[in-house]
Enzyme design. Sequence first.
Site, PDB file in Angstrom:
ATOM      1  N   ALA A 151       0.844  -1.224   0.000  1.00  0.00           N
ATOM      2  CA  ALA A 151       0.000   0.000   0.000  1.00  0.00           C
ATOM      3  C   ALA A 151       0.869   1.260   0.000  1.00  0.00           C
ATOM      4  O   ALA A 151       1.569   1.510  -0.974  1.00  0.00           O
ATOM      5  CB  ALA A 151      -0.967  -0.060   1.172  1.00  0.00           C
ATOM      6  N   LEU A 153       3.490   1.870   1.968  1.00  0.00           N
ATOM      7  CA  LEU A 153       4.880   1.662   2.435  1.00  0.00           C
ATOM      8  C   LEU A 153       5.851   1.822   1.252  1.00  0.00           C
ATOM      9  O   LEU A 153       5.535   1.404   0.137  1.00  0.00           O
ATOM     10  CB  LEU A 153       5.040   0.247   3.021  1.00  0.00           C
ATOM     11  CG  LEU A 153       4.229  -0.092   4.263  1.00  0.00           C
ATOM     12  CD1 LEU A 153       4.455  -1.564   4.639  1.00  0.00           C
ATOM     13  CD2 LEU A 153       4.621   0.815   5.420  1.00  0.00           C
ATOM     14  N   LYS A 222       1.757  -9.859  -5.865  1.00  0.00           N
ATOM     15  CA  LYS A 222       2.770  -8.950  -5.289  1.00  0.00           C
ATOM     16  C   LYS A 222       4.166  -9.553  -5.443  1.00  0.00           C
ATOM     17  O   LYS A 222       5.127  -8.846  -5.763  1.00  0.00           O
ATOM     18  CB  LYS A 222       2.459  -8.671  -3.815  1.00  0.00           C
ATOM     19  CG  LYS A 222       1.175  -7.878  -3.634  1.00  0.00           C
ATOM     20  CD  LYS A 222       0.790  -7.759  -2.178  1.00  0.00           C
ATOM     21  CE  LYS A 222      -0.550  -7.059  -2.038  1.00  0.00           C
ATOM     22  NZ  LYS A 222      -1.073  -7.041  -0.685  1.00  0.00           N
TER      23      LYS A 222
HETATM   24  N1  LIG Z   1      -8.040  -0.966  -0.176  1.00  0.00           N
HETATM   25  C1  LIG Z   1      -6.742  -1.163   0.110  1.00  0.00           C
HETATM   26  O1  LIG Z   1      -6.294  -1.131   1.275  1.00  0.00           O
HETATM   27  C2  LIG Z   1      -5.771  -1.427  -1.027  1.00  0.00           C
HETATM   28  C3  LIG Z   1      -4.393  -1.535  -0.750  1.00  0.00           C
HETATM   29  C4  LIG Z   1      -3.488  -1.718  -1.815  1.00  0.00           C
HETATM   30  C5  LIG Z   1      -3.976  -1.843  -3.117  1.00  0.00           C
HETATM   31  N2  LIG Z   1      -5.325  -1.775  -3.337  1.00  0.00           N
HETATM   32  C6  LIG Z   1      -5.807  -1.948  -4.709  1.00  0.00           C
HETATM   33  O2  LIG Z   1      -6.412  -0.727  -5.139  1.00  0.00           O
HETATM   34  C7  LIG Z   1      -7.456  -1.012  -6.070  1.00  0.00           C
HETATM   35  C8  LIG Z   1      -8.735  -0.324  -5.623  1.00  0.00           C
HETATM   36  O3  LIG Z   1      -9.096  -0.809  -4.343  1.00  0.00           O
HETATM   37  P1  LIG Z   1     -10.473  -0.347  -3.640  1.00  0.00           P
HETATM   38  O4  LIG Z   1     -10.407  -0.881  -2.258  1.00  0.00           O
HETATM   39  O5  LIG Z   1     -10.693   1.116  -3.857  1.00  0.00           O
HETATM   40  O6  LIG Z   1     -11.545  -1.170  -4.524  1.00  0.00           O
HETATM   41  P2  LIG Z   1     -13.118  -0.925  -4.648  1.00  0.00           P
HETATM   42  O7  LIG Z   1     -13.619  -0.192  -3.459  1.00  0.00           O
HETATM   43  O8  LIG Z   1     -13.708  -2.245  -5.010  1.00  0.00           O
HETATM   44  O9  LIG Z   1     -13.278   0.074  -5.911  1.00  0.00           O
HETATM   45  C9  LIG Z   1     -13.024  -0.311  -7.230  1.00  0.00           C
HETATM   46  C10 LIG Z   1     -13.489   0.809  -8.150  1.00  0.00           C
HETATM   47  O10 LIG Z   1     -13.135   0.481  -9.491  1.00  0.00           O
HETATM   48  C11 LIG Z   1     -14.266   0.665 -10.333  1.00  0.00           C
HETATM   49  N3  LIG Z   1     -14.127  -0.223 -11.492  1.00  0.00           N
HETATM   50  C12 LIG Z   1     -13.997  -1.573 -11.507  1.00  0.00           C
HETATM   51  N4  LIG Z   1     -13.875  -2.019 -12.781  1.00  0.00           N
HETATM   52  C13 LIG Z   1     -13.908  -0.929 -13.576  1.00  0.00           C
HETATM   53  C14 LIG Z   1     -13.825  -0.715 -14.973  1.00  0.00           C
HETATM   54  N5  LIG Z   1     -13.670  -1.743 -15.817  1.00  0.00           N
HETATM   55  N6  LIG Z   1     -13.891   0.563 -15.457  1.00  0.00           N
HETATM   56  C15 LIG Z   1     -14.046   1.602 -14.611  1.00  0.00           C
HETATM   57  N7  LIG Z   1     -14.129   1.478 -13.262  1.00  0.00           N
HETATM   58  C16 LIG Z   1     -14.070   0.227 -12.759  1.00  0.00           C
HETATM   59  C17 LIG Z   1     -15.463   0.365  -9.460  1.00  0.00           C
HETATM   60  O11 LIG Z   1     -16.599   0.963 -10.025  1.00  0.00           O
HETATM   61  P3  LIG Z   1     -18.042   0.987  -9.270  1.00  0.00           P
HETATM   62  O12 LIG Z   1     -17.900   2.036  -8.200  1.00  0.00           O
HETATM   63  O13 LIG Z   1     -18.987   1.398 -10.344  1.00  0.00           O
HETATM   64  O14 LIG Z   1     -18.241  -0.396  -8.753  1.00  0.00           O
HETATM   65  C18 LIG Z   1     -15.014   1.029  -8.149  1.00  0.00           C
HETATM   66  O15 LIG Z   1     -15.292   2.418  -8.191  1.00  0.00           O
HETATM   67  C19 LIG Z   1      -7.567  -2.551  -6.139  1.00  0.00           C
HETATM   68  O16 LIG Z   1      -6.838  -3.035  -7.253  1.00  0.00           O
HETATM   69  C20 LIG Z   1      -6.901  -3.005  -4.847  1.00  0.00           C
HETATM   70  O17 LIG Z   1      -6.336  -4.304  -4.941  1.00  0.00           O
HETATM   71  C21 LIG Z   1      -6.224  -1.559  -2.337  1.00  0.00           C
END
Ligand SMILES: NC(=O)c1ccc[n+]([C@@H]2O[C@H](COP(=O)([O-])OP(=O)(O)OC[C@H]3O[C@@H](n4cnc5c(N)ncnc54)[C@H](OP(=O)(O)O)[C@@H]3O)[C@@H](O)[C@H]2O)c1
Length: 356
Positions: A151, A153, A222
């Site tokens: 994330a 870090l 990762k």
């Molecule tokens: N959360 C963490 O702590 C964390 C840490 C490190 C990395 N990450 C990575 O960061 C990314 C986002 O995480 P998140 O927690 O924010 O996920 P999330 O809450 O599930 O949000 C995903 C977003 O992407 C949108 N989306 C999905 N497919 C799409 C497409 N084809 N075109 C346009 N928009 C699309 C979704 O749209 P809708 O709103 O319409 O559903 C939603 O707004 C992921 O890859 C995750 O692995 C997260």
Amino acid sequence: MERIPVLQVGMGGVGRTLVEQVLTFNERFGGRYGFRFAYVGLADRQGAIVADERIPPAVLLEALAAKRAGSSLADVPAGGPLLDWRNLLTPVPCIIVDVTAQDDAELGLAEAVVQGHRVVLANKKPLCGSMETFRALTERGNTRYEATVGAGLPVISTLRSLLDTGDPVTRISGCFSGTLGFLMTQLEDGQPFSAAVLEAKQRGWTEPDPRDDLSGMDVARKALILARTSGFSAEMEDVAVEPLFPDQLGALSTEEFLAELPTLDHEYRDRFDTIAGQGTTLRYAAQVALDRLSVALTEVPRDSPIGSLRGPDNLVVFQTQRYAERPLSVRGPGAGVEVTAAGVLSDMIALGREWR
Ligand SMILES: NC(=O)c1ccc[n+]([C@@H]2O[C@H](COP(=O)([O-])OP(=O)(O)OC[C@H]3O[C@@H](n4cnc5c(N)ncnc54)[C@H](OP(=O)(O)O)[C@@H]3O)[C@@H](O)[C@H]2O)c1
């Protein structure tokens, strides 16, 4: 003051927090750096808001409120329906920020890089396609991805500075998943496996379907990103992955899977009971080396750096030529929307500083 165009795809937890952090950066620090970020496109799964010059802050705030209330960008007054984010690419170079978990974006992103766009990723999947696409995405130095491992870090930036100063990596190891870290601590403290998974889910620390974490694939991605960044040529099939549930539970619906979880309680209790009193514990650990790429449940000394991790903390240990006997390590919270968005923003700022 230079305006750097930004197209952000994804308005989930990380995406919404990033918009807030970008607005704060523009207001407080843009003057210091001589540039501000100007959103020219903002997309979710069904809709988008676009602007030629910039989406005004007031419209961004409306979009945030709408997303928090569960609406799509297609439904906000300034928005409209969208089939594919690639339709939003601007004729002039912009920073494309992928904060989705979509798994078919890598070719579009690689093509955009060739056209002169820059890319910032929190999404790991575009970096885990073929080695060829990884090279196409990254070889120009115009794709940044700090938030994909650990994330916020400084994992990727630490690795880069080791490599750039001529210190080759021999091994990277550690625990790269906050979710599985929490799970192992709970099991160690005596909580049944099923209850620990449900508690992690209730805290919002698992994917909607916890099998996405328990399969080990998130950690495997990762590990592959670290291997490739280190200069090892590797494909996803080269990573040996130990899932934390048996094959037959893979075909169930999410609800059925959750209902079956207690059938695994006994096995995990046995595994922890077997090592009780031996000064060891179990961690979901990753090994990244030229001859070994693996992610698996591993027995480690309880008083080792990895064995002493608690809760969702991550640990990434770099063993290199210079850091051979006493390896260099990065440790701390490896999940959460604030730190992840900050990791993305720091990549955007780095690209902004070398924009001209
Ligand atoms: N959360 C963490 O702590 C964390 C840490 C490190 C990395 N990450 C990575 O960061 C990314 C986002 O995480 P998140 O927690 O924010 O996920 P999330 O809450 O599930 O949000 C995903 C977003 O992407 C949108 N989306 C999905 N497919 C799409 C497409 N084809 N075109 C346009 N928009 C699309 C979704 O749209 P809708 O709103 O319409 O559903 C939603 O707004 C992921 O890859 C995750 O692995 C997260």
